[in-house]
Design a protein around this motif. Structure first.
Motif, PDB file in Angstrom:
ATOM      1  N   THR A 220       0.734  -1.203  -0.179  1.00 52.56           N
ATOM      2  CA  THR A 220      -0.103  -0.130  -0.002  1.00 52.56           C
ATOM      3  C   THR A 220       0.776   1.128   0.233  1.00 52.56           C
ATOM      4  N   TYR A 222       1.389   5.441  -0.234  1.00 52.82           N
ATOM      5  CA  TYR A 222       0.758   6.849  -0.009  1.00 52.82           C
ATOM      6  C   TYR A 222       1.689   7.816  -0.718  1.00 52.82           C
ATOM      7  N   TYR A 223       1.241   8.473  -1.702  1.00 52.47           N
ATOM      8  CA  TYR A 223       1.999   9.332  -2.673  1.00 52.47           C
ATOM      9  C   TYR A 223       1.614  10.517  -3.536  1.00 52.47           C
ATOM     10  N   ASP A 248       2.773   2.207   3.817  1.00 51.62           N
ATOM     11  CA  ASP A 248       1.861   2.528   4.664  1.00 51.62           C
ATOM     12  C   ASP A 248       2.344   2.648   6.184  1.00 51.62           C
ATOM     13  N   HIS A 251       4.212   5.909   6.563  1.00 48.12           N
ATOM     14  CA  HIS A 251       3.232   7.161   6.372  1.00 48.12           C
ATOM     15  C   HIS A 251       2.901   7.542   7.539  1.00 48.12           C
ATOM     16  N   CYS A 256       3.513  14.361   7.041  1.00 45.81           N
ATOM     17  CA  CYS A 256       3.362  14.381   5.452  1.00 45.81           C
ATOM     18  C   CYS A 256       3.514  15.783   5.012  1.00 45.81           C
ATOM     19  N   GLU A 260      -3.761  16.750   1.990  1.00 44.76           N
ATOM     20  CA  GLU A 260      -4.587  15.629   1.768  1.00 44.76           C
ATOM     21  C   GLU A 260      -5.200  15.571   0.159  1.00 44.76           C
ATOM     22  N   LEU A 263      -2.557  14.013  -1.874  1.00 44.92           N
ATOM     23  CA  LEU A 263      -2.233  12.640  -1.508  1.00 44.92           C
ATOM     24  C   LEU A 263      -3.008  11.699  -2.155  1.00 44.92           C
ATOM     25  N   LYS A 264      -2.404  10.308  -2.439  1.00 46.23           N
ATOM     26  CA  LYS A 264      -3.255   9.419  -2.934  1.00 46.23           C
ATOM     27  C   LYS A 264      -2.951   8.047  -2.167  1.00 46.23           C
ATOM     28  N   ILE A 265      -3.920   7.122  -2.154  1.00 44.73           N
ATOM     29  CA  ILE A 265      -3.462   5.947  -1.569  1.00 44.73           C
ATOM     30  C   ILE A 265      -3.763   4.822  -2.550  1.00 44.73           C
TER      31      ILE A 265
END
Ligand code: P5A
Length: 435
Positions: A220, A222-223, A248, A251, A256, A260, A263-265
């Protein structure tokens, strides 16, 4: 290649164990055949793509100053006992006894063997740095081999190993490989996402993972969602490193650096992994080099891996539609296919043959579908296989000297004269070689 002579056993059936799209498509397009759990035969189409990927990986290694050799798949246990990994590796290592009861193993990686090769020939700072690579099959008796070639037991890896005198030099080698990996994945038509990583069984204290985005990935991520809009053929390496990305467990929302909205998961597949581990193996295996003031010190090392066979699946995960695979030009098993829609029509046959020999003469890899089967089946087979361009030769158009070209990615069709079609393909193929 004439399809009638080729071996691409396409099928509509999907085995029940194929859970993800790349696995399904590789089986349906006749690229691989499972021989036992996590072990595959590479049929001609699959083997062709594997070689294309290998070629791109090899060229980038050479550009970065690495030198190719080939180590065996079978290794003696002795070196692994010395390094301490014979026990550490546990059940993932396939252990075999030879006829004289010597303990052997099918190599899961090659740190020990390459260190021993280095030790046997190099003992002076004057011969440093060195960077050696090979592209060889590995075996890891994975607890749960799955997703076809993505998590195989036998798989093809490009692994290389750097040797330096000092920590500073070793870091330079590491950074050189880091950049080389970014370039390699971009050359393959993929946007790599780089993450600081745990170094696990390989050991050491500095490590990065290279992932590509895919819904069926096992990690997973976060980017920064900007990463999704990057065109690999135009990407800027410096900028690529600036985007935020983390797995994950790394993160932390409060730390961060992006908001928000940015940010994409999503999920990612690990296609490469690099490690700096200093003198971990060179100390245990006595790979010493003499410094300019006569001291003997263990050589500083790093190791760097790319999952070549995994990349075949990963690329399909990234590039497919409901009809099948859409190969990026640079790894496609063929560049163009000719679909002769009626093999009973004299003109269709003559012009298809002519087109085929013209393309072969200028070394454009062509799959000429000369089979005596329904036109619809030809279309569905070629869509499934995913060759970038189709030249469609049908009785009505050819009477007027026209053929149709279809782009597999966009689905766009274009009616052209025979000569225009040939020139179009030549131009496109030249453009893609510049990538
Ligand atoms: C680096 C090179 C190593 O083995 N030793 C030599 C280090 N690293 S690694 O992360 O464990 O593996 C490198 C890459 O190999 C691919 N890979 C696999 N591909 C298919 N099936 C598997 N079971 C498998 N295991 C690892 C991954 O792409 C990984 O990044």
């Amino acid at each position: 290649m004439k399809y009638s002579l080729y071996f691409a056993p396409t099928s509509k059936d999907v085995p029940s164990e194929a859970e993800i799209i790349s696995h399904k498509l590789m089986i349906r397009s006749g690229m691989i055949k499972q021989s036992s759990a996590g072990i595959y035969s590479w049929l001609p189409l699959g083997f062709n793509v594997l070689k294309k990927i290998e070629h791109i990986v090899r060229k980038e290694q050479e550009k970065a100053g690495a030198v190719e050799l080939l180590m065996p798949t079978m290794q003696s246990a002795d070196l692994w006992i010395k390094s301490g990994r014979y026990d550490d590796y546990g059940k993932e290592m396939l252990r075999i006894q030879d006829r004289s009861s010597r303990q052997m193993l099918y190599g899961p990686t090659n740190e020990e063997l390459i260190t021993e090769i280095f030790r046997s020939y190099i003992n002076s700072y004057k011969d440093l740095p060195k960077n050696l690579f090979h592209i060889q099959w590995k075996f890891r008796d994975e607890l749960r081999p799955r997703f076809g070639v993505m998590r195989g037991r036998e798989f093809l890896m490009k692994d290389n190993y750097s040797f330096d005198l000092t920590f500073e030099e070793a870091k330079k080698s590491y950074n050189n490989m880091y950049r080389c990996y970014l370039k390699t994945f971009l050359k393959l038509g993929l946007t790599p996402i780089v993450l600081r990583a745990e170094s696990g069984a390989i050991g050491g204290n500095l490590s990065h993972e290279f992932q590509i985005l895919a819904k069926t990935g096992e990690s997973t991520l976060y980017y920064d969602k900007e990463l999704e809009n990057i065109d690999p053929s135009k990407a800027n390496i410096e900028k690529l490193q600036d985007y935020y990305a983390a797995v994950d467990d790394q993160h932390n929302p409060s730390e961060c650096p992006i908001n928000e909205k940015q940010l994409k998961i999503s999920k990612g597949i690990e296609v490469g992994h690099i490690f700096y581990f200093g003198t971990k193996y060179s100390e245990k295996l006595s790979a010493l080099v003499q410094t300019s003031d006569g001291k003997n010190v263990p050589v500083e090392m790093g190791s760097y891996g790319i999952g070549v066979s995994r990349l075949v699946g990963a690329i399909i995960e990234a590039f497919h539609d409901s009809k099948g695979i859409i190969w990026p030009d640079q790894v496609a098993p063929f560049y163009v296919s000719i679909l002769n829609l009626n093999t009973k029509d004299l003109k269709c046959n003559q012009e298809s043959e002519k087109m085929y020999s013209n393309l072969c003469n200028i070394n454009i890899e062509t799959l000429y579908d000369d089979r005596d089967i329904a036109a619809g089946s030809k279309f569905s087979d070629h869509d499934l296989i995913g060759i970038p361009y189709k030249i469609i030769i049908g009785p009505r158009d050819i009477k007027e000297g026209r053929v149709e070209i279809e782009n597999r990615k966009t689905g766009k069709k274009n009616k052209l004269s025979i000569e225009e079609a040939l020139n179009y393909i030549i131009k496109k193929s030249k453009d893609s070689q510049k990538l």
